[in-house]
Structures are given as C-alpha cells and as structure tokens.
Enzyme design. Structure first.
Site, PDB file in Angstrom:
ATOM      1  CE  LYS A 192      -6.217   5.329  32.626  1.00 28.98           C
ATOM      2  NZ  LYS A 192      -6.133   4.268  31.572  1.00 28.98           N
ATOM      3  N   GLY A 219      -7.277  10.461  28.122  1.00 26.73           N
ATOM      4  CA  GLY A 219      -7.870  10.223  26.802  1.00 26.73           C
ATOM      5  C   GLY A 219      -6.807  10.177  25.719  1.00 26.73           C
TER       6      GLY A 219
HETATM    7  P1  A3P Z   1     -11.395   5.398  32.047  1.00 26.87           P
HETATM    8  O1  A3P Z   1     -11.057   4.018  31.535  1.00 26.87           O
HETATM    9  O2  A3P Z   1     -10.955   5.637  33.445  1.00 26.87           O
HETATM   10  O3  A3P Z   1     -12.850   5.770  31.800  1.00 26.87           O
HETATM   11  P2  A3P Z   1      -5.710   7.028  28.360  1.00 26.87           P
HETATM   12  O4  A3P Z   1      -5.937   6.526  26.979  1.00 26.87           O
HETATM   13  O5  A3P Z   1      -4.930   8.287  28.382  1.00 26.87           O
HETATM   14  O6  A3P Z   1      -5.220   5.953  29.263  1.00 26.87           O
HETATM   15  O7  A3P Z   1      -7.127   7.491  28.911  1.00 26.87           O
HETATM   16  C1  A3P Z   1      -8.154   6.563  29.158  1.00 26.87           C
HETATM   17  C2  A3P Z   1      -9.450   7.336  29.311  1.00 26.87           C
HETATM   18  O8  A3P Z   1      -9.843   7.861  28.045  1.00 26.87           O
HETATM   19  C3  A3P Z   1     -10.603   6.472  29.746  1.00 26.87           C
HETATM   20  O9  A3P Z   1     -10.584   6.464  31.164  1.00 26.87           O
HETATM   21  C4  A3P Z   1     -11.826   7.177  29.106  1.00 26.87           C
HETATM   22  O10 A3P Z   1     -12.633   7.824  30.052  1.00 26.87           O
HETATM   23  C5  A3P Z   1     -11.215   8.216  28.161  1.00 26.87           C
HETATM   24  N1  A3P Z   1     -11.746   8.266  26.806  1.00 26.87           N
HETATM   25  C6  A3P Z   1     -11.961   9.419  26.113  1.00 26.87           C
HETATM   26  N2  A3P Z   1     -12.464   9.164  24.899  1.00 26.87           N
HETATM   27  C7  A3P Z   1     -12.577   7.823  24.806  1.00 26.87           C
HETATM   28  C8  A3P Z   1     -13.063   6.962  23.760  1.00 26.87           C
HETATM   29  N3  A3P Z   1     -13.491   7.449  22.597  1.00 26.87           N
HETATM   30  N4  A3P Z   1     -13.060   5.630  24.006  1.00 26.87           N
HETATM   31  C9  A3P Z   1     -12.620   5.151  25.191  1.00 26.87           C
HETATM   32  N5  A3P Z   1     -12.144   5.916  26.209  1.00 26.87           N
HETATM   33  C10 A3P Z   1     -12.127   7.250  26.019  1.00 26.87           C
END
Ligand code: A3P
Length: 325
Positions: A57, A59
């Site tokens: 979570k 990014g």
């Molecule tokens: P949220 O959905 O809570 O906003 P992971 O891929 O490690 O599961 O992390 C998910 C998180 O990546 C998302 O959390 C979002 O905030 C973040 N994120 C960062 N860059 C992003 C992007 N370019 N597109 C979508 N989510 C992104």
C-alpha cells in the site's frame, strides 16, 4: 554396524539438526559443486538483479508498472494466484524451490543488457525473507518504498474491506487499531498485520543485518505519486541502468484519475486499475491521533536511520514528527 531405511535416517538426522529442517536455497553460481551438477541449460542470469520489497500500500504497483515500462528492465511473468507478484521468499512458495522461482523469469538473451526484477510487497516485513533473499541473491539491489505509516495502515484497512475481509468489514478502523488482549484473535491478528509493516526502522534494521546500505534504496512513495519522473530518474541512477529512460515523455498526470499514468498511443493515458487510488472517506480524527502516537517512536527511529544512511528526510516524516514529545 547397523543399517536403517533412508526415511528413518532422515528422521534421525533432522532430530539431531532441527535447524536444518527449514530449507535455505543458496545461489548455485556461487558454489562450484552446485555448478558441476546443475543442468547445462540453466543460468543464474535468469535470476533478478533487483527486488522491490514493499511494504504493501505504499505505491508498489505504480513503481512496478513504471519500472516495467523501461526498455532495459524486465519483470517476472505473472503468477496465476498472486498476479504480478511471485511471493517466493515469504510463505509457502519458498518450498517449491529454485526451479519454480526461476520459471517466472525469461531466459535472457543478452544478460548484461537487461535487468530482471520482481516486486512482492509482502517481502518487506516477512520475518525470514532477508536471510532467504541474501542466501540466493546476495548481490541484488533492494528497493523499499515508504509513505506515512498511518496513511499506509488506513489504505491497507480499506484494501482489506474491498477484498471482503469479514473482520475489516465488521469493525471500524479505530476498533481494529485499539483491539486489546481480551479481543477475539481475528481482531488482534488484523491489528498486527495492519500496524506491523509501518514499523519501518525495525524492518529496515532486519534487512541491514544481511545487506550493506549501498545495496538498499529507500524511496519516498509520496514522491512516486506526485513527481514520478524525478523518483524514476533517481532510481535509475541507483540501479546503474543505462541509457537513462526519459520518463517525462512517458508519464502524464491524469486529472480524472488524480494520479500519474502511462502515456500510450501518442495522446492517451493508461492508468492503474480501480483498486489503486481508491475512493474512501478521510481517516477519522481519533484514529489519526492514535496512529500519530503509536508510530512516534518508530518514526523517530526511522529519521535517525535515514540520516545515518545519508537519505533525505521525506516531508511526510517531518510532518508526522512535528509534535514529537
Ligand atoms: P490507495 O488506493 O489507498 O489510494 P500498492 O500498489 O502498494 O498497493 O499501493 C496502492 C497505493 O498507490 C494507492 O493507495 C495510491 O494512493 C498509490 N499510488 C501512487 N501512485 C499511484 C498511481 N500512479 N496510480 C494509482 N495509485 C497510485
């Protein structure tokens, strides 16, 4: 002279050496004896040169996607169970062995020109993972991406709710955070899984027991979200990847998604799926206060560690530490 069956012998052996019941896969290319008995058509070039460890979570999918866009970087094939993640070094997959792991990577045609990597967000906080990664990939570079641990915990809670986890659906975020010893096991377990990965300094220290700091890059996930071009340029320098890929031509902020997305077909953008950048209500004040205090000592330790390693202090860490006692 006494003779016993192979099975009995094995049982006797592992009673004498219980610590050896857990396999630990070493690198065949670091051991002459292994190389001699290894099949001719196997090569260590089919192993990753760097790993994105997580935590979840922060990014990690965005980082994985941006890295995969690079012409010199090759990711693993997807897994039927865990999609883009192999999740080899943590959990049961480790027992499937080295051939299973290597089958996720293409046999490189020109090994020096391409960088194989994999991203499994569960590696960061897995207890056995640093030792296992070090045994197989002692020279690998490790990429860790972190955001405010409080924000991460809340995003993880929302992720569990979206996946239909009954405990996350039946309890509020605050109830989970404050679950005490008298509460049901499911509630205590989810609390631990929610909070533990955010103890960044503790986990980083575990990795530093096995890997020198020069092999580890700690990336600010907020910068990957807000300014991925700068993050990706810095990361390419750390990985020593040449030629440098100009991400400013391949990433663009998408106002509808509210995040940076991949530029495709000239003028269109391809964004991550709906499960990345979810819409949910802001965190309640009580939970925010609880987390601020819960993570305080961990964040102080993180600041100290980052300073010692010569990393810049992320803005979110300064903010989280602004009301330190
Ligand atoms: P949220 O959905 O809570 O906003 P992971 O891929 O490690 O599961 O992390 C998910 C998180 O990546 C998302 O959390 C979002 O905030 C973040 N994120 C960062 N860059 C992003 C992007 N370019 N597109 C979508 N989510 C992104």
């Amino acid at each position: 002279f006494q003779s016993i069956s192979a099975l009995q012998l094995a049982e006797k052996y592992f009673r004498m050496y219980p610590e050896e019941t857990e396999p630990i896969w070493g690198n065949p290319c670091d051991d002459q004896r292994h190389m001699k008995i290894w099949s001719q058509n196997k090569t260590c070039d089919q192993l990753p040169r760097f790993l994105v460890l997580g935590p979840q979570k922060t990014g990690t999918t965005a980082l994985y996607t941006f890295l995969s866009m690079h012409p010199a970087i090759v990711s693993n094939y997807p897994s039927p169970e865990t999609f883009e993640e192999i999740q080899f070094f943590n959990g049961k997959n480790y027992y499937k062995g080295l051939d299973w792991y290597m089958s996720f990577f293409p046999v490189p045609k020109n090994s020096t020109a391409r960088f194989l990597f994999e991203k499994s967000a569960t590696y960061f906080d897995g207890e056995l993972v640093p030792r296992r990664v070090h045994a197989l990939l002692p020279k690998a570079k490790l990429v860790i991406i972190i955001i405010s641990p409080a924000k991460r915990a809340y995003s993880w809670y929302q992720h569990m709710r979206s996946h239909g986890d009954p405990t996350a659906l039946n309890y509020t975020f605050y109830q989970i955070l404050t679950a005490g010893d008298a509460q049901p096991k499911a509630l205590r377990d989810i609390r631990f899984r929610c909070l533990s990965p955010g103890m960044y300094a503790h986990h980083l220290d575990r990795w530093l027991l096995y890997f020198p700091p020069q092999q580890i890059s700690v990336i600010d996930g907020e910068q990957v979200r807000l300014d991925p071009v700068t993050s990706m340029t810095k990361l390419q320098h750390f990985l020593k990847i040449r030629p440098i890929f100009d991400y400013s031509l391949h990433l663009r902020y998408d106002t509808r998604k509210g995040f940076f997305c991949q530029v495709v077909n000239g003028d269109h953008t391809k964004c991550l799926g709906r499960s990345k950048g979810r819409h949910y209500p802001a965190m309640d004040v009580q939970s925010a206060k609880y987390l601020q205090s819960f993570y305080m000592t961990h964040n102080i330790a993180l600041e100290k560690l980052l300073k010692r390693l010569g990393y810049p202090i992320p803005l979110w860490l300064e903010e989280d530490l602004s009301d330190r006692p």
